[in-house]
Design an enzyme around this catalytic site. Structure first.
Site, PDB file in Angstrom:
ATOM      1  N   ASP A 143      31.047  83.258  89.336  1.00 29.63           N
ATOM      2  CA  ASP A 143      30.291  83.410  88.093  1.00 29.63           C
ATOM      3  C   ASP A 143      29.157  84.410  88.316  1.00 29.63           C
ATOM      4  O   ASP A 143      28.694  84.592  89.439  1.00 29.63           O
ATOM      5  CB  ASP A 143      29.658  82.061  87.690  1.00 29.63           C
ATOM      6  CG  ASP A 143      30.664  81.107  87.058  1.00 29.63           C
ATOM      7  OD1 ASP A 143      31.818  81.499  86.841  1.00 29.63           O
ATOM      8  OD2 ASP A 143      30.271  79.957  86.783  1.00 29.63           O
ATOM      9  N   ARG A 164      36.540  88.819  84.938  1.00 31.23           N
ATOM     10  CA  ARG A 164      36.213  88.135  83.682  1.00 31.23           C
ATOM     11  C   ARG A 164      35.064  88.881  83.002  1.00 31.23           C
ATOM     12  O   ARG A 164      34.009  89.072  83.592  1.00 31.23           O
ATOM     13  CB  ARG A 164      35.772  86.696  83.961  1.00 31.23           C
ATOM     14  CG  ARG A 164      35.339  85.942  82.694  1.00 31.23           C
ATOM     15  CD  ARG A 164      34.528  84.683  83.027  1.00 31.23           C
ATOM     16  NE  ARG A 164      35.260  83.749  83.847  1.00 31.23           N
ATOM     17  CZ  ARG A 164      34.657  82.849  84.644  1.00 31.23           C
ATOM     18  NH1 ARG A 164      33.344  82.783  84.721  1.00 31.23           N
ATOM     19  NH2 ARG A 164      35.385  82.018  85.367  1.00 31.23           N
TER      20      ARG A 164
HETATM   21  P1  FDA Z   1      29.307  84.800  70.525  1.00 32.68           P
HETATM   22  O1  FDA Z   1      28.123  84.205  71.196  1.00 32.68           O
HETATM   23  O2  FDA Z   1      29.115  85.979  69.666  1.00 32.68           O
HETATM   24  O3  FDA Z   1      30.077  83.651  69.762  1.00 32.68           O
HETATM   25  C1  FDA Z   1      31.197  83.891  68.949  1.00 32.68           C
HETATM   26  C2  FDA Z   1      31.619  82.600  68.290  1.00 32.68           C
HETATM   27  O4  FDA Z   1      32.052  81.681  69.285  1.00 32.68           O
HETATM   28  C3  FDA Z   1      30.503  81.870  67.573  1.00 32.68           C
HETATM   29  O5  FDA Z   1      30.336  82.335  66.270  1.00 32.68           O
HETATM   30  C4  FDA Z   1      30.989  80.434  67.633  1.00 32.68           C
HETATM   31  O6  FDA Z   1      31.996  80.207  66.675  1.00 32.68           O
HETATM   32  C5  FDA Z   1      31.623  80.366  68.983  1.00 32.68           C
HETATM   33  N1  FDA Z   1      30.654  79.931  70.008  1.00 32.68           N
HETATM   34  C6  FDA Z   1      30.072  80.692  70.959  1.00 32.68           C
HETATM   35  N2  FDA Z   1      29.262  79.966  71.734  1.00 32.68           N
HETATM   36  C7  FDA Z   1      29.311  78.716  71.258  1.00 32.68           C
HETATM   37  C8  FDA Z   1      28.696  77.498  71.623  1.00 32.68           C
HETATM   38  N3  FDA Z   1      27.845  77.405  72.659  1.00 32.68           N
HETATM   39  N4  FDA Z   1      28.979  76.382  70.908  1.00 32.68           N
HETATM   40  C9  FDA Z   1      29.833  76.429  69.881  1.00 32.68           C
HETATM   41  N5  FDA Z   1      30.466  77.562  69.473  1.00 32.68           N
HETATM   42  C10 FDA Z   1      30.206  78.683  70.145  1.00 32.68           C
HETATM   43  N6  FDA Z   1      27.988  83.897  81.004  1.00 32.68           N
HETATM   44  C11 FDA Z   1      27.346  84.396  82.098  1.00 32.68           C
HETATM   45  O7  FDA Z   1      26.247  84.938  81.956  1.00 32.68           O
HETATM   46  N7  FDA Z   1      27.929  84.299  83.339  1.00 32.68           N
HETATM   47  C12 FDA Z   1      29.142  83.740  83.527  1.00 32.68           C
HETATM   48  O8  FDA Z   1      29.637  83.685  84.659  1.00 32.68           O
HETATM   49  C13 FDA Z   1      29.834  83.218  82.391  1.00 32.68           C
HETATM   50  N8  FDA Z   1      31.065  82.633  82.489  1.00 32.68           N
HETATM   51  C14 FDA Z   1      31.771  82.320  81.361  1.00 32.68           C
HETATM   52  C15 FDA Z   1      33.098  81.890  81.457  1.00 32.68           C
HETATM   53  C16 FDA Z   1      33.856  81.729  80.301  1.00 32.68           C
HETATM   54  C17 FDA Z   1      35.291  81.301  80.441  1.00 32.68           C
HETATM   55  C18 FDA Z   1      33.281  81.955  79.026  1.00 32.68           C
HETATM   56  C19 FDA Z   1      34.062  81.821  77.777  1.00 32.68           C
HETATM   57  C20 FDA Z   1      31.965  82.303  78.928  1.00 32.68           C
HETATM   58  C21 FDA Z   1      31.190  82.482  80.077  1.00 32.68           C
HETATM   59  N9  FDA Z   1      29.859  82.858  79.996  1.00 32.68           N
HETATM   60  C22 FDA Z   1      29.215  83.317  81.125  1.00 32.68           C
HETATM   61  C23 FDA Z   1      29.099  82.719  78.718  1.00 32.68           C
HETATM   62  C24 FDA Z   1      29.087  84.006  77.923  1.00 32.68           C
HETATM   63  O9  FDA Z   1      28.252  84.943  78.553  1.00 32.68           O
HETATM   64  C25 FDA Z   1      28.554  83.762  76.492  1.00 32.68           C
HETATM   65  O10 FDA Z   1      27.238  83.274  76.557  1.00 32.68           O
HETATM   66  C26 FDA Z   1      29.381  82.816  75.657  1.00 32.68           C
HETATM   67  O11 FDA Z   1      30.743  82.973  75.916  1.00 32.68           O
HETATM   68  C27 FDA Z   1      29.146  83.070  74.153  1.00 32.68           C
HETATM   69  O12 FDA Z   1      29.537  84.369  73.812  1.00 32.68           O
HETATM   70  P2  FDA Z   1      30.879  84.695  72.947  1.00 32.68           P
HETATM   71  O13 FDA Z   1      31.546  85.852  73.614  1.00 32.68           O
HETATM   72  O14 FDA Z   1      31.706  83.490  72.851  1.00 32.68           O
HETATM   73  O15 FDA Z   1      30.382  85.261  71.588  1.00 32.68           O
END
Ligand code: FDA
Length: 308
Positions: A134, A184
Site C-alpha cells: 500500500d 494499483r
Molecule cells: P471517489 O472518492 O471520487 O468516489 C467515487 C464514488 O465511490 C463515490 O461517489 C461513492 O459512490 C463511492 N465511494 C468512494 N469512497 C467511498 C466511501 N468511503 N464510502 C462509500 N462510498 C464511497 N489510498 C491510498 O492512499 N493508498 C492506498 O494504498 C490505497 N489502497 C486502496 C486499495 C483499493 C482496492 C481501493 C479501492 C482504494 C485504495 N485507496 C488507497 C483509497 C483511494 O485512494 C481513495 O481514497 C478511495 O478509493 C476513494 O476514491 P474513488 O476512486 O473511489 O473515487
C-alpha cells in the site's frame, strides 16, 4: 472541504478516544472492516470467492511507535499467509501491506520495514500468492518504492500502489509500467500539501485518467483501484483501445463499498478484487473512509450527536 479537516483531526488522541468509545461507531466500522480476528477475514474471503470475487487482505495496524509492534504486525501477516496456504486459493487471495505497520516511520525505519516485510513476501510466495505494498503519505513514497524495487528482485510479482493526487505519479507510472509489474492506481486517501499534490478533485480525476492511460498502454498489469463509475468506464474503454483481455488487468474496490457494482463487473467477465481489512487497529482506516465521502461523515456525525 471537511475531508482534510477530518484527516488532520484523526491524528488527535482526544478525538480518537471519543470516536473509538462512541456506541454508534461500531456498526459503521463493521460496514468497512471484516472483523477483528483472522477467522473473520477468512469468512469474508470464502464468501467473496464463492461469488467470483478475488480479494486482497489487510491486517490493520499503522502509525506504530515501538519495534515490538512491528514484529507483532509481521507475525500477524505470517499467520495470515499460513491461513491462505491452508485454504489453497492461490492469487485469488493476496495480501496488502502498509510498511508503517512494519516500522517504516521508526528510527532506521527503511531497513527495519524491509527486514520485516521480506519474510511476509517469502511466506506469500510459498502460499502461492503475493503481496501489494500500500502507499501511505507522500513522505514515505521514495522509501516504499525503493523497498518495492528490492523485493521485486526476488519476487517480481510484488504489487505497487500509486496515488493520482501526487504530482510525481505520472512519472512513477511510466517507470512502473513494465513487463510483469503489478500496479494499483488509486486517487489517494491522505491529507497532502499543495506543493506535492493536486487539491482540486477534478485535477485528481484528470491525473487518474492520465496515469491510467500510461498503465493500460504499458507492459505491466494495471489494477484499477476506484469506486468512481467514470474511472471504471474509462478503464474499460482504455482496455479495449489497448487490446487488453479480461485477464490482463483488474478492478479493485474496498470491502463494503459499492458491492452491487463489484458483482456487476464480475458478471461482465472482469476480474474484480475486494480489499478486505481486518483487525483491532481500525481507527485510521475508518477515518479515511469517512473523510473521502461527505455522506458517510454526515451520517456518522448525526449519529454521534443524537446517540453518542
Ligand atoms: P471517489 O472518492 O471520487 O468516489 C467515487 C464514488 O465511490 C463515490 O461517489 C461513492 O459512490 C463511492 N465511494 C468512494 N469512497 C467511498 C466511501 N468511503 N464510502 C462509500 N462510498 C464511497 N489510498 C491510498 O492512499 N493508498 C492506498 O494504498 C490505497 N489502497 C486502496 C486499495 C483499493 C482496492 C481501493 C479501492 C482504494 C485504495 N485507496 C488507497 C483509497 C483511494 O485512494 C481513495 O481514497 C478511495 O478509493 C476513494 O476514491 P474513488 O476512486 O473511489 O473515487
Amino acid at each position: 472541504m471537511l475531508g482534510p479537516v477530518l484527516l488532520a483531526a484523526a491524528r488527535s488522541d482526544s478525538i480518537r478516544r471519543i470516536v473509538s468509545a462512541a456506541p454508534v461507531t461500531r456498526p459503521m466500522v463493521d460496514r468497512f472492516v471484516a472483523g477483528e480476528r483472522l477467522d473473520d477475514s477468512m469468512t469474508a474471503v470464502r464468501d467473496l470467492n464463492a461469488r467470483g470475487l478475488e480479494v486482497t487482505l489487510d491486517h490493520l495496524g499503522e502509525d506504530i511507535t515501538e519495534r515490538t509492534e512491528a514484529l507483532r504486525n509481521r507475525d500477524a501477516y505470517l499467520d495470515l499467509a499460513a491461513a491462505l496456504a491452508g485454504a489453497g486459493l492461490g492469487v485469488r487471495a493476496e495480501m496488502s501491506v502498509k510498511l508503517s505497520a512494519f516500522g517504516q516511520a521508526l528510527a532506521g525505519g527503511h531497513d527495519l520495514a524491509l527486514a520485516n516485510v521480506i519474510p511476509v513476501v517469502e511466506a506469500a510466495a510459498e502460499a502461492g500468492t503475493t503481496v501489494t505494498l500500500d502507499m501511505e503519505d507522500h513522505t514515505t513514497a521514495d522509501s516504499t518504492l525503493a523497498i518495492l524495487a528490492e523485493l521485486r528482485k526476488r519476487f517480481p510479482q510484488t504489487g505497487a500502489v500509486v496515488q493520482s493526487y501526487l504530482f510525481r505519479t505520472e512519472d512513477d507510472c511510466r517507470a512502473l509500467a513494465v513487463e510483469g509489474s503489478r500496479v494499483r492506481l488509486v486517487k489517494g486517501a491522505y491529507k497532502e500539501p499543495a506543493d506535492v499534490a493536486f487539491q482540486d478533485k477534478r485535477e485528481v480525476d484528470k491525473s487518474y485518467v492520465r496515469c491510467l492511460k500510461i498503465l493500460m498502454a504499458g507492459d505491466g498489469y494495471p489494477m484499477v483501484g476506484s469506486h468512481d463509475p467514470r474511472m471504471v468506464a474509462i478503464a474499460q474503454e482504455l482496455a479495449r483501445r489497448y487490446g487488453r483481455k479480461a485477464d490482463e488487468f483488474e478492478f479493485q474496490m474496498l470491502y463494503g463499498i459499492r458491492a452491487a457494482e463489484q458483482a456487476r463487473l464480475v458478471a461482465e467477465g472482469h476480474r474484480m478484487r475486494v480489499y478486505i481489512p481486518y483487525g483491532t487497529d481500525w481507527y485510521g482506516y475508518f477515518m479515511r473512509r469517512l473523510a473521502e465521502r461527505p455522506a458517510n461523515l454526515a451520517f456518522f456525525l448525526r449519529a454521534l450527536a443524537t446517540r453518542g
